[in-house]
Design an enzyme around this catalytic site. Structure first.
Site, PDB file in Angstrom:
ATOM      1  N   PRO A  35       0.827  -1.203   0.000  1.00 18.77           N
ATOM      2  CA  PRO A  35       0.000   0.000   0.000  1.00 18.77           C
ATOM      3  C   PRO A  35       0.865   1.257   0.000  1.00 18.77           C
ATOM      4  CG  PRO A  35       0.066  -0.973   2.196  1.00 18.77           C
ATOM      5  CD  PRO A  35       0.764  -1.933   1.274  1.00 18.77           C
TER       6      PRO A  35
ATOM      7  N   THR B 194      -1.323  -0.506   9.697  1.00 18.97           N
ATOM      8  CA  THR B 194       0.036   0.053   9.711  1.00 18.97           C
ATOM      9  C   THR B 194       0.327   0.638  11.089  1.00 18.97           C
ATOM     10  OG1 THR B 194      -0.076   0.564   7.365  1.00 18.97           O
ATOM     11  CG2 THR B 194       1.564   1.754   8.667  1.00 18.97           C
TER      12      THR B 194
ATOM     13  N   SER C 144       8.381  -4.401   7.617  1.00 19.79           N
ATOM     14  CA  SER C 144       8.512  -3.230   6.747  1.00 19.79           C
ATOM     15  C   SER C 144       9.119  -2.094   7.538  1.00 19.79           C
ATOM     16  CB  SER C 144       7.117  -2.808   6.243  1.00 19.79           C
ATOM     17  OG  SER C 144       7.196  -1.608   5.488  1.00 19.79           O
TER      18      SER C 144
ATOM     19  N   HIS D  31       8.543   0.839   6.013  1.00 19.48           N
ATOM     20  CA  HIS D  31       7.795   1.859   5.287  1.00 19.48           C
ATOM     21  C   HIS D  31       8.643   2.411   4.127  1.00 19.48           C
ATOM     22  CE1 HIS D  31       3.913   4.082   6.367  1.00 19.48           C
ATOM     23  NE2 HIS D  31       4.241   4.622   5.219  1.00 19.48           N
TER      24      HIS D  31
ATOM     25  N   ARG E  84      10.669   5.549   4.712  1.00 18.92           N
ATOM     26  CA  ARG E  84       9.968   6.847   4.730  1.00 18.92           C
ATOM     27  C   ARG E  84       9.547   7.268   6.131  1.00 18.92           C
ATOM     28  NH1 ARG E  84       8.114   7.838  -0.627  1.00 18.92           N
ATOM     29  NH2 ARG E  84       6.240   9.011  -0.079  1.00 18.92           N
TER      30      ARG E  84
ATOM     31  N   ASP F 166       8.566  -6.091   2.875  1.00 17.85           N
ATOM     32  CA  ASP F 166       8.821  -5.154   1.795  1.00 17.85           C
ATOM     33  C   ASP F 166       9.957  -4.225   2.184  1.00 17.85           C
ATOM     34  OD1 ASP F 166       7.800  -3.030   3.367  1.00 17.85           O
ATOM     35  OD2 ASP F 166       5.887  -2.986   2.289  1.00 17.85           O
ATOM     36  N   SER F 167      10.231  -3.224   1.338  1.00 19.23           N
ATOM     37  CA  SER F 167      11.274  -2.222   1.556  1.00 19.23           C
ATOM     38  C   SER F 167      12.618  -2.663   0.959  1.00 19.23           C
ATOM     39  CB  SER F 167      11.468  -1.889   3.043  1.00 19.23           C
ATOM     40  OG  SER F 167      10.258  -1.445   3.627  1.00 19.23           O
TER      41      SER F 167
END
Lengths: 367, 367, 367, 367
Positions: B93, B172, B259, B261, B264, B292-293
């Site tokens: 997302p 999240t 993750s 993020h 970020r 992810d990441s």
């Protein structure tokens, strides 16, 4: 002072500034500062290895956050030696702020007080310690001293500091010889005329005393001298080894200041963050630990505290803020760092400064 | 929204694109995107250390192939929470796809479905979650939520998600404070007018509710709230420590999403691939792990799975694909990554996703 | 083959060349080669991490010399599978030498023989294996094969190789899928028309057989097929793990060739020098070990042998030498490497190849 | 000597120079030296890995100072083999100073004596060893020898050295083959005519002897020959391993010189500072240890002594000083390094050279 040299014209603007980060303002300040002044502030000694290492060492440490902790408004305030601070960050002593701004040390002092934290007055200042104390106003203040060759002059400074309301003495021990700062010479920049020295000897008995002569063979006897003559708590600044930290505790020091002088003295000294854990072990909680040299981000403040610091000091960024906006620039630098620290505490899930521990900091996984 | 600001004109082309690699399209996308949009997508927080580390950490891992294994047509399909995927890669997302393309989230949704894999709808979308669900079509879909300050608004979103056919909720937890993304400010880029928000509160009881206010003091009670109000499996996104991963399992989470993020949020968080092995140990196979990441290559997918992931997520490359070709661009990004994964499995001698294990992945020999 | 594409004009000079080092001639060759040809030769797959790592890994190893050893004329000759070589360096098989020079594989074959060492003929050659064998003349020669999908075609090639006087078969096992070599696409270079393939199927039974189709599901049965159908010793090329090396010994292979295909197949495979010590342990002296990928200096040859190799292979530098001077260029490349090896042996105090051991090689001290 | 080649015109200025640091003068010297001369001096062999590593290895070591030690005037003097030196730094032997300055070795000899330290005369000098000895004047001097192929010529040189007042023989053992110094060839620079050789054979029995022919198969018999024929203490130069260091002690050598020839011989030899601790262990205090290769800072001198060296040697910076100011330039280089050493000792809190120990030196903390 070279009578024929061109006058040094420092910036003099007083304005709010937008601090994106403490790193960015270095580039902005370079644009408004005369080259000699900028490189005097920005430079380090020798190959500037320690200067770089101070920041690089943080890149070997990660923050391991604690999400879903229920934290919502982390409190960045703290106290040190009885002083309540708005954040665990103070103004490290640096010489001759007149290179950065026409307001000299009064600007950094005012900005630091406005930010609600502690100002450490440098003895090698362009203004007098009394004028600086006045600029600090009601804020917390300590006085840093380079122990002079003449003990009478040392006594005079310590007593003036006590009288001016300073509440602790910071004795710098890592500068018994000048560091070989080579930038200006390499760049072919000529030193400007001297900007004035605010703490010249006053007693007639010290007439003709050269204030630049420092005592080289410092020992803990000189620490005791500072304690006795000032009647104030004494913090030793420049600690880089566990042995010295332990000795400071044994000798009744009120604090241990871990510093390599911002990479301006002995090049190839270790990064302070690298030696901090062993020093914290040696101190064992018996005295507060201040750490400076290389702190540029809220995450750096967080990591230093996590590895044992009570409070951190920042230096050059304050002079850049001063150059760009005077006292308001200094305040903005502190507020930016405070905001980053609060953000870091919120994201890491830590409600207060005393809860920042080594649980949150670890070496970068090399898997 | 600044009424006087220039309109933001995102690309709008719909075309097949040739994706040499997921790294290359970043450079291509930079050419077609307005600067603010490109840097909004590409940037990270703070010094962007975590952003870089996410990719650099993979360079410390090698793949040790198993030649002469008799494998000829490796099968990259997998399933997660009952959804059959064409590859162990889903769409992470990300907010506001309108920066990338005029088709907004509908483009990424369609492209993801066309590639046969799972779309995770962001709550901070320019289109509504119902419109996005329609674009997903028959494909698998999850709904990501930032838990709002008002529980009534949280409930509304969760119920809308359930009604729109989303089959899991992704909560999240690493964004209870905004990360300090500094690129635009450093580059002097002005934010464009707001591109619209697709999931504004609908219930009259929520009138005037600011959808940007998120709950900061999240705990597992909020996870339970999501579980109860949606009636859907809940996955916690932002896990970076074994403790939190284990707690997710204890609290009945349907998945653990490792993750940072995409670099970020909290800069100097660890690379996800670096913490994955310890998290996989803590989870012990009791829940699927999404990571992810920093995933950019088929070899990255392979290594992440080898170290314990069930499925990986990709982010920015999808927005680059979207910018370059709309839904077809998104599909091409997935297909390129799938082709690289199949190549990696073939060369490593692994017939199916479940057979990718830590036997094939080890730290770069430093001999 | 694209009939409309511009013809590819390879260099055709035949001359002595001055090889300062094998690294330098890459830059020189770039000047005389058409861009597609140069990047086809020089490039690797994916991010070219393995390509770089192949050379970088040597920088983590130092040579610890044995001075005052009494050595005066080190002997760099060696033997492998009965062939006497002027140096422990052979010509690794590479496809399509026509990209480098109009003389194609005949040039590299002649130059290798002139240098007194062993030529490994690639199956994907522009000339036929018989023509190449003729160019080798009296020199030592092996034949490399990509196992084709059709076993009849495999048999034909193996029998032709035997008939042409090749004395061993090198079966490549790391290329059951094409590596993602991306340079030309990234640079926007168009592939030229095909330069011709020298080993097309000859038997009428193989009519219409596509020689590009290779068998993907290779196993040791295919190794046995090569052994049986050729009646020659078989060496497995592409070994990167101790397990496979041990299995080669068990299955009667005549040699173990440690290679990552010069970083052209699975990117993020380990550097060969990094895995060599563990492989040498697994082989335990029961078969000769050939190592290639990243060898550019006499010191690299020395270190590879010190860590367990019997002989090393070089690749790209031969094609650069070919491009610059034809067969004489190839010979000059070998002679330069031989001279560096002799210098290294002399300075390290080692009289002969069999005396180069791990005593002379160690990890760079990180003190 | 190429009669047609252009004459080589070396600098000839005699003047005081300002040495900011030994690193800076390399750049300054490059401006006054003919390119061939500069690169002959500055370059290393092969890929120049060892050349770079010699300096880089120091960046992996930090100095841990001992503040509050009571030291005020550190004494940098020392003695080695009975010679009293103003600092623990001597002039390493280097060939052909005529490339740097018209005064040739006489300039470096005079400058070294003026600085109060020890000159090691190279046998491959442009002036004769007797002329150089005269230039040394009353200062300490050793004679370095490359053992020639003809023992009669070796004997002649050793006896001339003794007669000229040299007090020790330095036998170089790491140069039995020329290192592959490639800079000039890579840069396309042509070697100038030979600048003359000062130590041609004199005895009629040696008529026609080629002085360039060195003995390759050196052993400790040749060390004994030097001891016997000169009647002087013999130091072995080029030691890089503990085994050889221990053997030197066993064979009665007067000193162990740890050197990799400034990165000019076997590239990928280890940095000297990296192997020093193990060598110091092997020597066990039974002979003085000299270390060179990579020393550029007072901190380097300090660290080398801390890890076991008695004295360090410097090379290239002396030739840069010579090029810039003749003997005065050489002296200034030594004085700058001495000043940095004194500063380092003062800041580290060490009163004399014999008190510099491993307590002050440790690997950079990687926390």
């Amino acid at each position: 002072a070279d009578a024929g040299a061109a006058a040094y014209v420092a910036p003099s603007s007083e304005q709010k500034i937008n601090v994106i980060s403490l790193r960015d303002i270095e580039r902005q300040a370079e644009k408004v500062l005369p080259p000699f002044g900028f490189h005097f502030i920005a430079g380090g000694s020798g190959d500037e290895w320690t200067l770089r290492e101070n920041e690089a060492a943080f890149d070997r440490l990660v923050i391991e956050p604690n999400f879903l902790s229920g934290v919502k408004a982390p409190d960045p305030t703290t106290t040190i030696l009885g002083a309540k601070l708005s954040m665990p960050v103070l103004a490290s002593p640096m010489g001759m702020h007149g290179f950065a701004h026409s307001g000299k040390e009064a600007g950094t002092a005012k900005g630091t007080s406005a930010a609600g934290t502690l100002y450490v007055t440098p003895s090698v200042s362009n203004l007098s310690m009394e004028d600086i104390a006045a600029a600090v106003g009601g804020g917390a203040r300590w006085f840093q001293i380079y122990f002079p060759e003449d003990p009478g002059y040392a006594r005079e400074q310590l007593q003036r500091a006590k009288a001016a309301g300073y509440t602790a003495i910071v004795l710098t021990v890592d500068a018994t010889s000048f560091g070989n700062r080579e930038r200006a010479a390499k760049l072919g920049l000529k030193p400007p005329p001297h900007l004035g020295f605010g703490n010249m000897p006053k007693s007639p008995a010290l007439a003709g005393q050269n204030p630049d002569l420092q005592k080289k063979d410092l020992t803990f006897d000189d620490v005791a001298f500072c304690q006795k003559e000032s009647g104030l708590p004494v913090i030793v600044k420049g600690v880089l080894t566990p042995d010295l930290a332990a000795a400071c505790v044994t000798h009744g020091c009120a604090g241990v200041w871990v510093s390599n002088h911002g990479g301006r003295q002995l090049d190839h000294s270790p990064a302070t963050i690298s030696v901090l854990p062993r020093i914290a072990d040696a101190v064992g909680g018996k005295a507060p630990i201040i750490v400076d040299s290389g702190i540029r981000r809220g995450q750096d403040v967080f990591r230093a505290i996590g590895l044992g610091a009570s409070v951190v000091g920042i230096g050059r960024p304050l002079l850049y803020g001063l150059a760009l906006g005077g006292a308001q620039g200094v305040e903005a630098v502190f507020q930016r760092l405070r905001a980053e620290l609060v953000m870091t505490m919120q994201l890491a899930g830590v409600a207060s400064v005393d809860k920042i521990t080594s649980r949150y900091v670890s070496a970068t996984a090399k898997l």
